[in-house]
Each structure stands twice: as C-alpha cells, then as structure tokens.
Design an enzyme around this catalytic site. Structure first.
Site, PDB file in Angstrom:
ATOM      1  CG  ASP A  13      -1.755  -1.303   1.472  1.00  0.00           C
ATOM      2  OD1 ASP A  13      -2.324  -1.640   0.391  1.00  0.00           O
ATOM      3  OD2 ASP A  13      -1.695  -1.798   2.436  1.00  0.00           O
ATOM      4  CG  HIS A  41      -2.664  -1.786  -8.743  1.00  0.00           C
ATOM      5  ND1 HIS A  41      -2.405  -3.002  -8.686  1.00  0.00           N
ATOM      6  CD2 HIS A  41      -2.904  -1.634  -9.987  1.00  0.00           C
ATOM      7  CE1 HIS A  41      -2.558  -3.492  -9.845  1.00  0.00           C
ATOM      8  NE2 HIS A  41      -2.924  -2.452 -10.601  1.00  0.00           N
TER       9      HIS A  41
END
Length: 430
Positions: A13, A41
């Site tokens: 992340d 993503h």
C-alpha cells in the site's frame, strides 16, 4: 535496453500503482510478476479513478504491452470481472498478455483459505481470503492447475477431478465443510478461460524480445518487501516474493537484464493485517494520518495500521531488493504535524540494533529509537519541483535518504499524476 523494477519497501500500500502508472508513460511494456487479486492498486487516468487487482497499471496505454507474468496466481472469475469493469469504462484491453504458465485460483482454494483463517482464530495471518496461499501451496506441491491447462477442457477436467478428491476430503473431514462437485466448477471456469484465451501466450518470450529490441520494460511488484515470504515478517507475509529477485522467477527474465530497482515508500508507515509493527501509532496523530491519507485497504476496506517512518525497515528493503532509487509518496499527508519522527534503530533488551530482526519474538520486544524533525505547515500539493518544497520538508526527505542509504529520485504530494515529481530519472542507463 532499459528495465526498471518497482517494489514496495514496507508492508504494501505504498503507492506502487501510482508510481508504476507514472513510469509507464516512458515504458513500452509493463509486467506484474507475483501475487494475485489480493493486491489492489488505485490509479487516476484522464481524470477517472480506477481500482485494479490483477491487471497491470499499463493497461491504460493501448500502445504498450501489459503482462500478467507466470509468477502470478490468477482467479479466472476475478480476471473476467476486471476485464468487464475496464470494458464498461471504455478501456481497450487488446494490449494485455497473460502467461500460459501462470497458475489459477479455483473455488476450493478460496474456501480453504477462509476456513483456515477461521480455524486459526487469534493466530490468524490476516489474509485477504482470496485463495492466494492455497493456490501457491498447490503450485509448490506440483498439483496446481495452470492457465494452459484451463484452456484444454480434457486436461482441465482430468486435473480438476484429481484435485477435488483431495480437496473435498480436506474440506469435509478436517474443516467440516461442504466440498465441491466437478460440475460446480468445470464448465463455468472453462468458459472463463475461453473469454480471455486470446490474451494467453508465452510472456517470457514477449518480455525478452522487448528487451532485446531495446525497449523499456517496467516490472510492477505487488505487496511489499516486508510481506515477502522469505525476507518479510514471516509468517505474517504473503505467499510469494515481492522483492526484486522475484522478477526473474515470476517473469522469465534473467537478472542480467534488470537495470534499476525503485523502492516505493510512504513518508510514514502503514500495515494491513496482523504482526509486529514497531512504530505503530495509537494516538490522535495516527488517527489524523489515517483519515488524511485515506488509509483503508483497496481490496478489503479494512482500516490500515499507521506508524512513523521506519528507516530500519527500508534499509532492510534496500539490502534484499538491491534498491537503486527511492520514491517517497504521500508527503502531503504529514503537512501540519508539528514534530515528525523517524525510527533510526531499535532497542532490544537494552541494546541498540540497526538491522531488522528475523525473529518475530525479538521484533515484538523491539522499541523504536526515534529522531525528531520539525514539520511544516505550508500546502505542498501544488509544488512543481524539489526546490518548491518547504525547507523542513526537504530536510525530512534528505534525512530519509541518509538513513536508508538510497537516493530519493521521485516524490509525490497528492493522488494525481501531475503531483508526482522526478528528481532524477530512473530510466537512466547508468
């Protein structure tokens, strides 16, 4: 020939999708090499926000090849759904290539993943329950089913029948759950394969040909170094190798063809799932960072755990991935925090250590050693270069570079592509 690998230096992340999308502009092929749809993503392209889980970020450039490499595990149903999601938004996916050697995730993998997490209770790993681990287990046990098998109905049926005998015994006798019938899976999943068969090929040939022709190839890692099954906080890790070394295994491109490795790091640290996290914040500063940074998982929606930047972690990432460059993201999230902290070392049983411990028992006892730096209050979301940043922000970046031993070649101050800035090109030949 020029190739760049993008890896996360923390627990995932970090903004890899954004950086990959930015670097894709100068690449001619973009490839993923590990993981599956457990990694999400978020990309903004032409003013539209897209959330992808399987397909590489380069899909939005129709003149560039996007590759799902052999090291990935592919859920055929999820892939078909993601292709439909893109088609519904008007995205042309004819530039996609899928490795015929990639393994597939089937419904029994997902059910076993869910059941195993439930069984572990307080000792759970914190998986996304997408069947990733069980699919990689089958691959290692040499009973996995590959995409090339899925496209041949006779082969698929034979392998599926064999596996269901074993998986149903496991589900019914150990987990006390209902198993699967052959007809529950065979036709549905064969049909999924038929829907994407035109994208399937030997992607190792595609990528090596591109490099041999002098083209620029970008390799997109998922998760992060600290989730690597060998180099991460085992067992609180993923089931593959996100580190740069995973590229050669998961794409079929030899190590001599890799030029630069860009480590993506948040200006702070986050983590989803369980496991030790030395710099974790439990106060109002942590809450502020979580809200301002929208720190909620792309795949799960779970709130991410938040902490100060940990240079011990990123130094470890530098060493095991051979980082040549650092891309620092979400600097803008720290605006307004009066005093910033960077973890420079750990205290373990009264001794100062500067390298990341292998033992989780040791890690859980580690106390962070912090260095404090003054923050900044100026809005940095509109800056156009490094020189435009406030002095304190530049000092913060410089200190991170010093502590990690990696030059900061890129930084971002917001979600838009125009808010990513280059200090030194990672596409350089030397």
């Amino acid at each position: 020939m020029s190739s760049v690998v993008v890896v996360g230096t923390q627990w995932g992340d970090e903004g890899k999708g954004k950086i990959t999308d930015f670097l894709s502009e100068n690449a001619e092929a973009i490839a993923r090499y590990q993981g599956g749809n457990n990694a999400g993503h978020t990309i903004k392209f032409d003013g539209v926000t897209y959330k992808l889980h399987l397909i590489p970020s380069g899909i939005f450039y129709k003149e560039k090849i996007s590759v799902i490499g052999n090291g990935m595990v592919v859920d055929p149903k999820a892939l078909v759904e993601e292709l439909k999601y893109l088609h519904d938004k008007g995205v042309d996916t004819s530039n996609l290539r899928i490795s015929n050697r990639a393994h597939i995730i089937l419904p029994y993998h997902i059910r076993i993943d869910e059941a195993d997490e439930e069984r572990k209770g307080a000792n759970k790993i914190g998986t996304t329950k997408k069947g990733i681990g069980p699919a990689y287990m089958d691959k290692a046990a040499r009973v996995g089913i590959r995409i090339i098998d899925l496209l041949d109905k006779e082969t698929f049926k034979e392998k599926l029948e064999h596996n269901l005998g074993e998986k149903n015994r496991l589900l019914e006798r150990f987990y006390e759950l209902e198993g699967f019938k052959l007809e529950d899976i065979l036709d549905e999943y064969y049909e999924y394969g038929q829907q994407f068969k035109d994208y399937v090929c030997d992607t190792s040939v595609v990528l090596n040909d591109a490099l041999d022709d002098g083209k620029r190839v970008l390799f997109e890692g998922a998760q992060g170094v600290m989730l690597d099954i060998d180099q991460g906080t085992y067992p609180f890790v993923t089931s593959s190798n996100p580190i740069a070394g995973g590229v050669t295994i998961g794409s079929g491109v030899g190590p001599s063809k890799i030029n630069h490795v860009v480590g993506v790091a948040k200006a702070y640290t986050t983590r989803v799932g369980d496991g030790p996290f030395p710099t974790e914040l439990f106060d109002s500063i942590g809450d502020t960072i979580r809200e301002v940074g929208h720190e909620y998982g792309t795949t799960t929606g779970r709130p991410r755990r938040v902490g100060w930047f940990d240079s011990v972690v990123v130094r470890h990432a530098r060493r095991v991935s051979g980082l040549t460059d650092l891309s620092l993201t979400l600097l803008d999230v720290l605006t307004g925090i009066e005093t910033l902290k960077i973890c420079v070392a750990y205290k373990l049983d009264g001794k100062t250590i500067t390298e990341f411990p292998a033992s989780l028992k040791d890690l859980a006892r580690c106390e962070p050693v912090y260095e404090e730096l003054p923050g900044w209050t100026e809005d940095i979301t509109e800056v156009q270069s490094l020189d435009d940043l406030p002095v304190n922000c530049r000092h913060y970046m410089e200190r991170i570079a010093q502590l990690t031993g990696v030059q900061v070649s890129m930084f971002s101050v917001g979600p838009d592509r125009a808010q990513t800035h280059v200090v030194k090109s990672v596409w350089r030949l030397a």
